[in-house]
Design an enzyme around this catalytic site. Structure first.
Site, PDB file in Angstrom:
ATOM      1  N   PRO A  10     -65.197  45.045  28.381  1.00  0.00           N
ATOM      2  CA  PRO A  10     -64.742  43.691  28.676  1.00  0.00           C
ATOM      3  C   PRO A  10     -64.644  43.366  30.156  1.00  0.00           C
ATOM      4  O   PRO A  10     -64.182  44.178  30.964  1.00  0.00           O
ATOM      5  CB  PRO A  10     -63.354  43.641  28.026  1.00  0.00           C
ATOM      6  N   ASN A  11     -65.091  42.168  30.471  1.00  0.00           N
ATOM      7  CA  ASN A  11     -64.983  41.537  31.786  1.00  0.00           C
ATOM      8  C   ASN A  11     -65.903  42.119  32.849  1.00  0.00           C
ATOM      9  O   ASN A  11     -65.947  41.608  33.966  1.00  0.00           O
ATOM     10  CB  ASN A  11     -63.530  41.529  32.283  1.00  0.00           C
ATOM     11  N   ARG A  18     -65.217  38.542  39.840  1.00  0.00           N
ATOM     12  CA  ARG A  18     -63.858  38.900  39.431  1.00  0.00           C
ATOM     13  C   ARG A  18     -63.198  39.822  40.445  1.00  0.00           C
ATOM     14  O   ARG A  18     -63.676  40.929  40.681  1.00  0.00           O
ATOM     15  CB  ARG A  18     -63.912  39.602  38.075  1.00  0.00           C
ATOM     16  N   TYR A  23     -62.675  45.197  42.576  1.00  0.00           N
ATOM     17  CA  TYR A  23     -63.870  45.665  41.875  1.00  0.00           C
ATOM     18  C   TYR A  23     -65.151  45.603  42.707  1.00  0.00           C
ATOM     19  O   TYR A  23     -66.200  46.023  42.240  1.00  0.00           O
ATOM     20  CB  TYR A  23     -64.060  44.875  40.578  1.00  0.00           C
ATOM     21  N   ASN A  74     -68.046  52.636  30.953  1.00  0.00           N
ATOM     22  CA  ASN A  74     -66.926  51.978  31.619  1.00  0.00           C
ATOM     23  C   ASN A  74     -66.291  51.080  30.562  1.00  0.00           C
ATOM     24  O   ASN A  74     -66.763  49.981  30.307  1.00  0.00           O
ATOM     25  CB  ASN A  74     -67.367  51.159  32.822  1.00  0.00           C
ATOM     26  N   ALA A  77     -60.645  47.534  30.247  1.00  0.00           N
ATOM     27  CA  ALA A  77     -59.258  47.623  29.773  1.00  0.00           C
ATOM     28  C   ALA A  77     -59.129  48.389  28.464  1.00  0.00           C
ATOM     29  O   ALA A  77     -58.049  48.904  28.152  1.00  0.00           O
ATOM     30  CB  ALA A  77     -58.666  46.224  29.623  1.00  0.00           C
ATOM     31  N   HIS A  80     -57.361  51.993  28.067  1.00  0.00           N
ATOM     32  CA  HIS A  80     -55.942  52.302  27.985  1.00  0.00           C
ATOM     33  C   HIS A  80     -55.348  52.199  26.582  1.00  0.00           C
ATOM     34  O   HIS A  80     -54.229  52.661  26.370  1.00  0.00           O
ATOM     35  CB  HIS A  80     -55.173  51.392  28.946  1.00  0.00           C
ATOM     36  N   ASP A  87     -62.361  57.215  19.203  1.00  0.00           N
ATOM     37  CA  ASP A  87     -62.837  57.881  17.995  1.00  0.00           C
ATOM     38  C   ASP A  87     -64.356  57.789  17.863  1.00  0.00           C
ATOM     39  O   ASP A  87     -65.002  58.730  17.384  1.00  0.00           O
ATOM     40  CB  ASP A  87     -62.160  57.291  16.758  1.00  0.00           C
ATOM     41  N   GLU A  98     -66.817  58.939  31.649  1.00  0.00           N
ATOM     42  CA  GLU A  98     -66.072  57.690  31.808  1.00  0.00           C
ATOM     43  C   GLU A  98     -66.077  57.325  33.291  1.00  0.00           C
ATOM     44  O   GLU A  98     -65.785  58.174  34.139  1.00  0.00           O
ATOM     45  CB  GLU A  98     -64.642  57.906  31.304  1.00  0.00           C
ATOM     46  N   HIS A 100     -64.988  54.275  36.358  1.00  0.00           N
ATOM     47  CA  HIS A 100     -64.213  53.088  36.733  1.00  0.00           C
ATOM     48  C   HIS A 100     -64.477  52.784  38.197  1.00  0.00           C
ATOM     49  O   HIS A 100     -64.533  53.697  39.027  1.00  0.00           O
ATOM     50  CB  HIS A 100     -62.714  53.332  36.524  1.00  0.00           C
ATOM     51  N   LEU A 101     -64.623  51.526  38.492  1.00  0.00           N
ATOM     52  CA  LEU A 101     -64.839  51.094  39.875  1.00  0.00           C
ATOM     53  C   LEU A 101     -63.597  51.353  40.723  1.00  0.00           C
ATOM     54  O   LEU A 101     -63.686  51.842  41.842  1.00  0.00           O
ATOM     55  CB  LEU A 101     -65.197  49.608  39.909  1.00  0.00           C
ATOM     56  N   SER A 102     -62.435  50.999  40.188  1.00  0.00           N
ATOM     57  CA  SER A 102     -61.186  51.178  40.933  1.00  0.00           C
ATOM     58  C   SER A 102     -60.538  52.504  40.533  1.00  0.00           C
ATOM     59  O   SER A 102     -60.882  53.094  39.505  1.00  0.00           O
ATOM     60  CB  SER A 102     -60.223  50.017  40.640  1.00  0.00           C
ATOM     61  N   ARG A 107     -53.214  52.265  40.391  1.00  0.00           N
ATOM     62  CA  ARG A 107     -52.951  50.859  40.070  1.00  0.00           C
ATOM     63  C   ARG A 107     -51.703  50.736  39.196  1.00  0.00           C
ATOM     64  O   ARG A 107     -50.862  51.630  39.188  1.00  0.00           O
ATOM     65  CB  ARG A 107     -54.190  50.265  39.397  1.00  0.00           C
ATOM     66  N   ARG A 111     -52.327  51.304  33.563  1.00  0.00           N
ATOM     67  CA  ARG A 111     -53.714  51.736  33.757  1.00  0.00           C
ATOM     68  C   ARG A 111     -53.844  53.240  34.002  1.00  0.00           C
ATOM     69  O   ARG A 111     -54.942  53.765  34.070  1.00  0.00           O
ATOM     70  CB  ARG A 111     -54.341  50.992  34.932  1.00  0.00           C
TER      71      ARG A 111
END
Length: 148
Positions: A10-11, A18, A23, A74, A77, A80, A87, A98, A100-102, A107, A111
């Site tokens: 998402p996003n 954004r 990001y 990635n 959200a 979390h 699964d 996995e 993540h940019l940040s 944070r 998160r």
């Protein structure tokens, strides 16, 4: 030829627009272009998928069974709280990194926990767009180690 599937949650379609302070300013397309170049140099196939819908991401992970040698994920959200994505990764038994940019650990407290990390071969976070290229390199190393 090895095949890596890159799945974004998402996003992430809003990258470059954004919260660029968190990001970065690169679009998802620019990140994919960089990964495509890296994959070409490594002689591997790479496919990309992004969805804002948990079920579509789960379906894509299921589709990877028998087709992908590895997944670069990635989950946004969903990282979390999505036990369903967790699964799917666990059930697919495809090595997954996995990304993540940040730095999710620096944070907001919610998160800090990834429900995906325990079923991934590793996690790379906090390096901006380079998290993806580092993640692809790490995933290829894992696959090479499995062959050797």
């Amino acid at each position: 030829m090895k095949s890596i599937w890159v799945i974004n949650g998402p996003n992430l379609n809003l990258l470059g627009f954004r919260e660029p302070g968190i990001y970065g300013s690169l679009s998802l397309q620019a990140i994919e272009d960089n990964l495509r170049k890296q994959a070409d140099l490594a002689g591997i196939g790479i496919t990309f998928f992004q969805s804002n819908h948990e079920g579509a991401i789960i379906d894509r992970i299921h589709e990877a069974i028998g087709h992908a040698n590895g997944i670069l994920l990635n989950p946004g959200a969903l990282t979390h709280y999505s036990y369903a994505v967790r699964d799917a990764i666990s059930s697919a038994r495809i090595p997954t990194v996995e990304v993540h940019l940040s730095n999710i650990h620096a944070r907001e407290e919610f998160r800090h926990t990834s429900v995906i990390a325990p079923v991934a071969v590793g996690q790379i976070a906090g390096f901006g767009a380079a998290s993806y290229t580092l993640g692809l390199s790490a995933l290829l190393q894992v696959l090479d180690d499995q062959e050797g």
